[in-house]
Design a protein around this motif. Structure first.
Motif, short mmCIF file in Angstrom:
data_model
loop_
_atom_site.label_atom_id
_atom_site.label_comp_id
_atom_site.label_asym_id
_atom_site.label_seq_id
_atom_site.Cartn_x
_atom_site.Cartn_y
_atom_site.Cartn_z
N CYS A 16 0.81 -1.22 -0.20
CA CYS A 16 0.41 0.20 -0.23
C CYS A 16 0.84 0.83 -0.26
O CYS A 16 2.10 1.36 0.83
N CYS A 19 0.56 3.17 3.67
CA CYS A 19 1.10 2.83 4.56
C CYS A 19 2.12 1.76 5.12
O CYS A 19 2.58 1.47 6.04
N CYS A 43 -7.10 -0.96 1.19
CA CYS A 43 -6.20 -0.84 1.86
C CYS A 43 -6.78 -1.44 3.41
O CYS A 43 -7.65 -0.29 3.89
N HIS A 45 -5.39 -1.86 6.02
CA HIS A 45 -5.23 -0.84 6.94
C HIS A 45 -4.86 0.28 7.35
O HIS A 45 -5.48 0.83 8.60
N CYS A 46 -5.11 0.90 6.19
CA CYS A 46 -5.69 2.58 6.44
C CYS A 46 -6.75 2.66 5.60
O CYS A 46 -6.95 4.13 5.41
ZN LIG Z 1 -2.35 0.70 3.46
#
Ligand SMILES: [Zn+2]
Length: 128
Positions: A16, A19, A43, A45-46
């Motif tokens: 990504c 992040c 993503c 995660h983010c």
């Molecule tokens: Zn990310």
């Protein structure tokens, strides 16, 4: 040298661009050709959306031209200058390199392309 926060990290690992925490691709190995173009929507995660706009990755084709030329030049320099093959053999080496590395070239181009538009954000990386 190559660590998170550096654009090269995202480009070379296909993570990504925001992040650098996880792969953008469903399948990390570009040689599983059936999944070459399969990417996550966002993503996890983010929450960055990879496909910024419809057909966003068409632009990666311009990048792949440059990346392809770079691979071709590298193949030529290695075979013609370092190994000392004939011009014809060097040409074969270029074509062979382009075919063998095509999946890598395609992935690299997409990674470079998205890194033009999305920048690393340490805060996004820290979340969770
Ligand atoms: Zn990310």
């Amino acid at each position: 040298m190559l660590k998170k926060g550096n654009k090269l990290y995202s480009i070379l690992t296909g993570t990504c661009p925001k992040c650098h925490s996880e792969s953008m691709y469903l399948e990390k190995n570009p040689y599983k050709l059936g999944k070459l173009f399969k990417m996550h929507e966002r993503c996890s995660h983010c929450n960055t959306k990879y496909k910024i706009e419809p057909s966003f990755f068409y632009g990666a084709m311009y990048v792949s031209y440059g990346v392809g030329v770079a691979f071709a030049v590298a193949a030529f320099v290695i075979s013609f200058l370092f190994i000392g093959t004939s011009l014809f053999t060097s040409f074969i080496a270029i074509v062979g390199t382009m075919i063998v590395f095509l999946p890598v070239i395609i992935r690299l181009s997409r990674n470079i392309w998205i890194n033009f538009f999305v920048h690393y954000d340490p805060n996004a990386a820290k979340k969770k």
